[in-house]
Design a protein around this motif. Structure first.
Motif, PDB file in Angstrom:
ATOM      1  N   MET A   1      -3.883  -0.156 -15.060  1.00  0.00           N
ATOM      2  CA  MET A   1      -3.017   0.587 -14.165  1.00  0.00           C
ATOM      3  C   MET A   1      -3.823   1.220 -13.023  1.00  0.00           C
ATOM      4  O   MET A   1      -3.369   1.251 -11.893  1.00  0.00           O
ATOM      5  CB  MET A   1      -2.271   1.662 -14.969  1.00  0.00           C
ATOM      6  CG  MET A   1      -1.271   2.438 -14.168  1.00  0.00           C
ATOM      7  SD  MET A   1       0.031   1.362 -13.597  1.00  0.00           S
ATOM      8  CE  MET A   1       1.285   2.534 -13.263  1.00  0.00           C
ATOM      9  N   ASN A   2      -5.023   1.694 -13.328  1.00  0.00           N
ATOM     10  CA  ASN A   2      -5.855   2.316 -12.312  1.00  0.00           C
ATOM     11  C   ASN A   2      -6.224   1.328 -11.211  1.00  0.00           C
ATOM     12  O   ASN A   2      -6.221   1.678 -10.034  1.00  0.00           O
ATOM     13  CB  ASN A   2      -7.109   2.912 -12.958  1.00  0.00           C
ATOM     14  CG  ASN A   2      -7.859   3.820 -12.022  1.00  0.00           C
ATOM     15  OD1 ASN A   2      -7.274   4.401 -11.115  1.00  0.00           O
ATOM     16  ND2 ASN A   2      -9.149   3.940 -12.238  1.00  0.00           N
ATOM     17  N   SER A   3      -6.518   0.071 -11.588  1.00  0.00           N
ATOM     18  CA  SER A   3      -6.870  -0.934 -10.578  1.00  0.00           C
ATOM     19  C   SER A   3      -5.637  -1.306  -9.737  1.00  0.00           C
ATOM     20  O   SER A   3      -5.763  -1.567  -8.541  1.00  0.00           O
ATOM     21  CB  SER A   3      -7.480  -2.175 -11.213  1.00  0.00           C
ATOM     22  OG  SER A   3      -6.544  -2.851 -12.002  1.00  0.00           O
ATOM     23  N   LEU A   5      -3.196   0.771  -8.921  1.00  0.00           N
ATOM     24  CA  LEU A   5      -3.009   1.868  -7.973  1.00  0.00           C
ATOM     25  C   LEU A   5      -4.006   1.779  -6.822  1.00  0.00           C
ATOM     26  O   LEU A   5      -3.644   2.024  -5.667  1.00  0.00           O
ATOM     27  CB  LEU A   5      -3.119   3.219  -8.681  1.00  0.00           C
ATOM     28  CG  LEU A   5      -1.983   3.560  -9.641  1.00  0.00           C
ATOM     29  CD1 LEU A   5      -2.255   4.881 -10.347  1.00  0.00           C
ATOM     30  CD2 LEU A   5      -0.649   3.594  -8.919  1.00  0.00           C
ATOM     31  N   LYS A   6      -5.237   1.407  -7.134  1.00  0.00           N
ATOM     32  CA  LYS A   6      -6.239   1.235  -6.083  1.00  0.00           C
ATOM     33  C   LYS A   6      -5.841   0.088  -5.155  1.00  0.00           C
ATOM     34  O   LYS A   6      -5.935   0.208  -3.929  1.00  0.00           O
ATOM     35  CB  LYS A   6      -7.608   0.974  -6.702  1.00  0.00           C
ATOM     36  CG  LYS A   6      -8.703   0.831  -5.678  1.00  0.00           C
ATOM     37  CD  LYS A   6     -10.041   0.542  -6.320  1.00  0.00           C
ATOM     38  CE  LYS A   6     -11.065   0.299  -5.224  1.00  0.00           C
ATOM     39  NZ  LYS A   6     -12.261  -0.340  -5.729  1.00  0.00           N
ATOM     40  N   ASP A   7      -5.384  -1.016  -5.727  1.00  0.00           N
ATOM     41  CA  ASP A   7      -4.958  -2.156  -4.909  1.00  0.00           C
ATOM     42  C   ASP A   7      -3.705  -1.817  -4.097  1.00  0.00           C
ATOM     43  O   ASP A   7      -3.591  -2.217  -2.937  1.00  0.00           O
ATOM     44  CB  ASP A   7      -4.705  -3.384  -5.785  1.00  0.00           C
ATOM     45  CG  ASP A   7      -5.992  -4.010  -6.279  1.00  0.00           C
ATOM     46  OD1 ASP A   7      -7.058  -3.754  -5.664  1.00  0.00           O
ATOM     47  OD2 ASP A   7      -5.944  -4.741  -7.278  1.00  0.00           O
ATOM     48  N   LYS A   9      -2.879   1.146  -3.015  1.00  0.00           N
ATOM     49  CA  LYS A   9      -3.369   2.035  -1.956  1.00  0.00           C
ATOM     50  C   LYS A   9      -3.955   1.227  -0.806  1.00  0.00           C
ATOM     51  O   LYS A   9      -3.713   1.524   0.366  1.00  0.00           O
ATOM     52  CB  LYS A   9      -4.415   2.986  -2.536  1.00  0.00           C
ATOM     53  CG  LYS A   9      -5.031   3.930  -1.540  1.00  0.00           C
ATOM     54  CD  LYS A   9      -6.110   4.768  -2.178  1.00  0.00           C
ATOM     55  CE  LYS A   9      -7.404   4.024  -2.059  1.00  0.00           C
ATOM     56  NZ  LYS A   9      -8.603   4.764  -2.276  1.00  0.00           N
TER      57      LYS A   9
END
Length: 180
Positions: A1-3, A5-7, A9
């Motif tokens: 999930m963190n990756s 959100l970074k993508d 963004k």
């Protein structure tokens, strides 16, 4: 999930999107004539974020192959392969529809201007960048729409102040672009 959100963004160009929304929100406050409807201001911020994010997403889909060629853009989600065109398209369509709905709920002209901004940025300016230097001029039009959209969201019509806000942002686009 963190990756993801970074993508996400990076897909929506978060910092740029926040600046666009900021300019629209300030123009909204100018257009209120002193009676600020805070719920409408929040709708503008959310709708503006979604519409701007959609336009940026469409831009990245269109420029995926070009982005692979530049070190500055090669690590974006689409050229790097961390996100595919279908995912970016669905996200961009959902954001564009949702944002336009929110902005259109403020008044019809705001909704129309938001659709125009997406279409002009993604499907006129973006392809034109590879074909002609006139793209800088054409890009200044959607670049100047956020203050106009913000003002119209509060005021309901395009008047002299709306055109001045648009004009200031339009003229600013040129030194901004040339500085980059």
């Amino acid at each position: 999930m963190n990756s993801f959100l970074k993508d996400f963004k990076n897909l929506v160009k978060l910092r740029l999107t926040f600046l666009v929304v900021f300019s629209a929100s300030i123009s909204f406050l100018i257009g209120t004539d002193g009676d600020i409807h805070w719920i409408n201001w929040i709708k503008l911020i959310i709708g503006g974020f979604l519409v701007t994010s959609a336009a940026n997403g469409f831009n990245e889909i269109i420029e995926k192959d070009l982005d692979k060629l530049m070190a500055r853009t090669a690590d974006r989600p689409l050229p790097s392969g961390r996100m595919n065109n279908g995912q970016a398209l669905v996200l961009s369509l959902l954001m564009g529809i949702s944002g336009t709905y929110l902005l259109g709920s403020l008044n019809l002209l705001t909704g129309i201007l938001s659709v125009f901004s997406i279409l002009f940025y993604a499907f006129i300016y973006t392809p034109l960048k590879q074909k002609s230097p006139i793209a800088v001029f054409m890009g200044a039009i959607p670049g100047a729409l956020p203050p106009l959209i913000g003002y119209v969201a509060a005021h309901g019509k395009i008047d002299e102040i709306a055109l001045i806000l648009f004009g200031i942002q339009f003229v600013w686009q040129f030194p901004h672009f040339w500085a980059i």
